[in-house]
Design a protein around this motif. Sequence first.
Motif, PDB file in Angstrom:
ATOM      1  N   ASP A 177     -40.426   3.221  37.536  1.00  0.00           N
ATOM      2  CA  ASP A 177     -40.550   1.936  36.837  1.00  0.00           C
ATOM      3  C   ASP A 177     -42.002   1.680  36.435  1.00  0.00           C
ATOM      4  OD1 ASP A 177     -37.854   1.364  36.984  1.00  0.00           O
ATOM      5  OD2 ASP A 177     -38.039  -0.007  38.701  1.00  0.00           O
ATOM      6  N   GLU A 178     -42.918   2.008  37.337  1.00  0.00           N
ATOM      7  CA  GLU A 178     -44.343   1.841  37.050  1.00  0.00           C
ATOM      8  C   GLU A 178     -44.759   2.745  35.884  1.00  0.00           C
ATOM      9  OE1 GLU A 178     -48.639   2.442  39.302  1.00  0.00           O
ATOM     10  OE2 GLU A 178     -46.810   2.422  40.504  1.00  0.00           O
ATOM     11  N   LEU A 179     -44.320   4.002  35.920  1.00  0.00           N
ATOM     12  CA  LEU A 179     -44.638   4.929  34.833  1.00  0.00           C
ATOM     13  C   LEU A 179     -43.993   4.476  33.529  1.00  0.00           C
ATOM     14  CD1 LEU A 179     -45.932   7.556  33.843  1.00  0.00           C
ATOM     15  CD2 LEU A 179     -43.878   8.760  34.632  1.00  0.00           C
ATOM     16  N   ASP A 180     -42.802   3.918  33.600  1.00  0.00           N
ATOM     17  CA  ASP A 180     -42.095   3.440  32.407  1.00  0.00           C
ATOM     18  C   ASP A 180     -42.903   2.375  31.675  1.00  0.00           C
ATOM     19  OD1 ASP A 180     -39.766   3.546  30.710  1.00  0.00           O
ATOM     20  OD2 ASP A 180     -39.175   1.610  31.549  1.00  0.00           O
ATOM     21  N   SER A 181     -43.629   1.552  32.417  1.00  0.00           N
ATOM     22  CA  SER A 181     -44.435   0.509  31.776  1.00  0.00           C
ATOM     23  C   SER A 181     -45.649   1.100  31.060  1.00  0.00           C
ATOM     24  CB  SER A 181     -44.880  -0.536  32.803  1.00  0.00           C
ATOM     25  OG  SER A 181     -45.818   0.028  33.701  1.00  0.00           O
ATOM     26  N   VAL A 182     -46.035   2.328  31.425  1.00  0.00           N
ATOM     27  CA  VAL A 182     -47.186   2.989  30.818  1.00  0.00           C
ATOM     28  C   VAL A 182     -46.750   3.986  29.743  1.00  0.00           C
ATOM     29  CG1 VAL A 182     -49.179   4.488  31.289  1.00  0.00           C
ATOM     30  CG2 VAL A 182     -48.487   2.779  32.965  1.00  0.00           C
ATOM     31  N   ASP A 183     -45.726   4.777  30.046  1.00  0.00           N
ATOM     32  CA  ASP A 183     -45.284   5.832  29.128  1.00  0.00           C
ATOM     33  C   ASP A 183     -43.778   6.051  29.257  1.00  0.00           C
ATOM     34  OD1 ASP A 183     -44.944   8.077  27.515  1.00  0.00           O
ATOM     35  OD2 ASP A 183     -46.837   8.978  28.168  1.00  0.00           O
ATOM     36  N   PRO A 184     -42.980   5.268  28.545  1.00  0.00           N
ATOM     37  CA  PRO A 184     -41.520   5.354  28.657  1.00  0.00           C
ATOM     38  C   PRO A 184     -40.952   6.732  28.298  1.00  0.00           C
ATOM     39  CG  PRO A 184     -42.160   3.444  27.340  1.00  0.00           C
ATOM     40  CD  PRO A 184     -43.396   4.215  27.641  1.00  0.00           C
ATOM     41  N   ARG A 185     -41.564   7.434  27.343  1.00  0.00           N
ATOM     42  CA  ARG A 185     -41.036   8.738  26.940  1.00  0.00           C
ATOM     43  C   ARG A 185     -41.037   9.728  28.097  1.00  0.00           C
ATOM     44  NH1 ARG A 185     -44.555  12.056  23.240  1.00  0.00           N
ATOM     45  NH2 ARG A 185     -45.106  13.083  25.179  1.00  0.00           N
ATOM     46  N   LYS A 186     -42.065   9.689  28.921  1.00  0.00           N
ATOM     47  CA  LYS A 186     -42.128  10.609  30.060  1.00  0.00           C
ATOM     48  C   LYS A 186     -41.014  10.311  31.069  1.00  0.00           C
ATOM     49  CE  LYS A 186     -46.967  11.981  29.737  1.00  0.00           C
ATOM     50  NZ  LYS A 186     -47.205  11.475  28.414  1.00  0.00           N
ATOM     51  N   VAL A 187     -40.695   9.050  31.228  1.00  0.00           N
ATOM     52  CA  VAL A 187     -39.598   8.689  32.135  1.00  0.00           C
ATOM     53  C   VAL A 187     -38.265   9.156  31.550  1.00  0.00           C
ATOM     54  CG1 VAL A 187     -38.381   6.784  33.263  1.00  0.00           C
ATOM     55  CG2 VAL A 187     -40.877   6.760  33.134  1.00  0.00           C
ATOM     56  N   ARG A 188     -38.071   9.006  30.240  1.00  0.00           N
ATOM     57  CA  ARG A 188     -36.838   9.494  29.611  1.00  0.00           C
ATOM     58  C   ARG A 188     -36.719  10.999  29.816  1.00  0.00           C
ATOM     59  NH1 ARG A 188     -37.449   4.691  28.998  1.00  0.00           N
ATOM     60  NH2 ARG A 188     -36.607   4.834  31.069  1.00  0.00           N
ATOM     61  N   LEU A 189     -37.837  11.718  29.712  1.00  0.00           N
ATOM     62  CA  LEU A 189     -37.838  13.159  29.915  1.00  0.00           C
ATOM     63  C   LEU A 189     -37.400  13.511  31.331  1.00  0.00           C
ATOM     64  CD1 LEU A 189     -38.456  16.008  28.861  1.00  0.00           C
ATOM     65  CD2 LEU A 189     -40.853  15.626  29.509  1.00  0.00           C
ATOM     66  N   VAL A 190     -37.925  12.801  32.319  1.00  0.00           N
ATOM     67  CA  VAL A 190     -37.527  13.024  33.719  1.00  0.00           C
ATOM     68  C   VAL A 190     -36.036  12.741  33.888  1.00  0.00           C
ATOM     69  CG1 VAL A 190     -37.784  12.144  36.086  1.00  0.00           C
ATOM     70  CG2 VAL A 190     -39.808  12.619  34.687  1.00  0.00           C
ATOM     71  N   GLU A 191     -35.571  11.650  33.306  1.00  0.00           N
ATOM     72  CA  GLU A 191     -34.153  11.295  33.424  1.00  0.00           C
ATOM     73  C   GLU A 191     -33.264  12.387  32.818  1.00  0.00           C
ATOM     74  OE1 GLU A 191     -34.706   6.434  33.273  1.00  0.00           O
ATOM     75  OE2 GLU A 191     -34.230   7.518  31.437  1.00  0.00           O
ATOM     76  N   LEU A 192     -33.632  12.849  31.629  1.00  0.00           N
ATOM     77  CA  LEU A 192     -32.833  13.887  30.974  1.00  0.00           C
ATOM     78  C   LEU A 192     -32.857  15.188  31.761  1.00  0.00           C
ATOM     79  CD1 LEU A 192     -33.954  13.293  27.281  1.00  0.00           C
ATOM     80  CD2 LEU A 192     -31.645  12.955  28.188  1.00  0.00           C
ATOM     81  N   ALA A 222     -43.066  18.932  26.134  1.00  0.00           N
ATOM     82  CA  ALA A 222     -42.206  18.568  27.264  1.00  0.00           C
ATOM     83  C   ALA A 222     -42.709  19.210  28.549  1.00  0.00           C
ATOM     84  CB  ALA A 222     -40.756  18.982  26.986  1.00  0.00           C
ATOM     85  N   GLU A 223     -43.114  20.479  28.481  1.00  0.00           N
ATOM     86  CA  GLU A 223     -43.664  21.159  29.663  1.00  0.00           C
ATOM     87  C   GLU A 223     -44.921  20.453  30.165  1.00  0.00           C
ATOM     88  OE1 GLU A 223     -44.297  25.231  28.563  1.00  0.00           O
ATOM     89  OE2 GLU A 223     -42.171  25.719  28.659  1.00  0.00           O
ATOM     90  N   ARG A 224     -45.828  20.128  29.243  1.00  0.00           N
ATOM     91  CA  ARG A 224     -47.067  19.416  29.629  1.00  0.00           C
ATOM     92  C   ARG A 224     -46.741  18.056  30.228  1.00  0.00           C
ATOM     93  NH1 ARG A 224     -48.841  21.636  24.743  1.00  0.00           N
ATOM     94  NH2 ARG A 224     -48.378  19.699  23.638  1.00  0.00           N
ATOM     95  N   ASP A 225     -45.810  17.340  29.603  1.00  0.00           N
ATOM     96  CA  ASP A 225     -45.429  16.015  30.115  1.00  0.00           C
ATOM     97  C   ASP A 225     -44.847  16.114  31.528  1.00  0.00           C
ATOM     98  OD1 ASP A 225     -46.288  14.834  27.791  1.00  0.00           O
ATOM     99  OD2 ASP A 225     -44.290  14.303  27.056  1.00  0.00           O
TER     100      ASP A 225
END
Length: 108
Positions: free
Chosen positions: A28-43, A65-68
């Motif tokens: 949730d904390e990361l989502d407030s900073v960079d939502p795309r990275k959280v979507r990547l983790v979820e996927l 994606a690898e770097r993220d």
Amino acid sequence: LQHLPLSDEIPWINLNSEDVMDLNRALDELDSVDPRKVRLVELRYFLGCTLTESAALLSISTATAERDLTLVRTWLYSRLVVKKESALPPESSCGSFPPVSAILIESR
């Protein structure tokens, strides 16, 4: 009520465990900073998509994606492991003593 895993390879996970709650708060904390990275983790980790599929769904290159994911793993490690370790009291060279809470409870 008995919980059964979907597969023998997938163990039952207690979604109310402290570790899962800490992971959820960190994401949730990361989502407030960079939502795309959280979507990547979820996927990638929760929905089981491959790296290539996850990158395509997010319209980013596989290299990005690898770097993220490398950045996210490092970021989560700092939030979940390092933060917990820094919250522990330092070890004393004089031996181990019970925590203050245990002393207070015993003295009542």
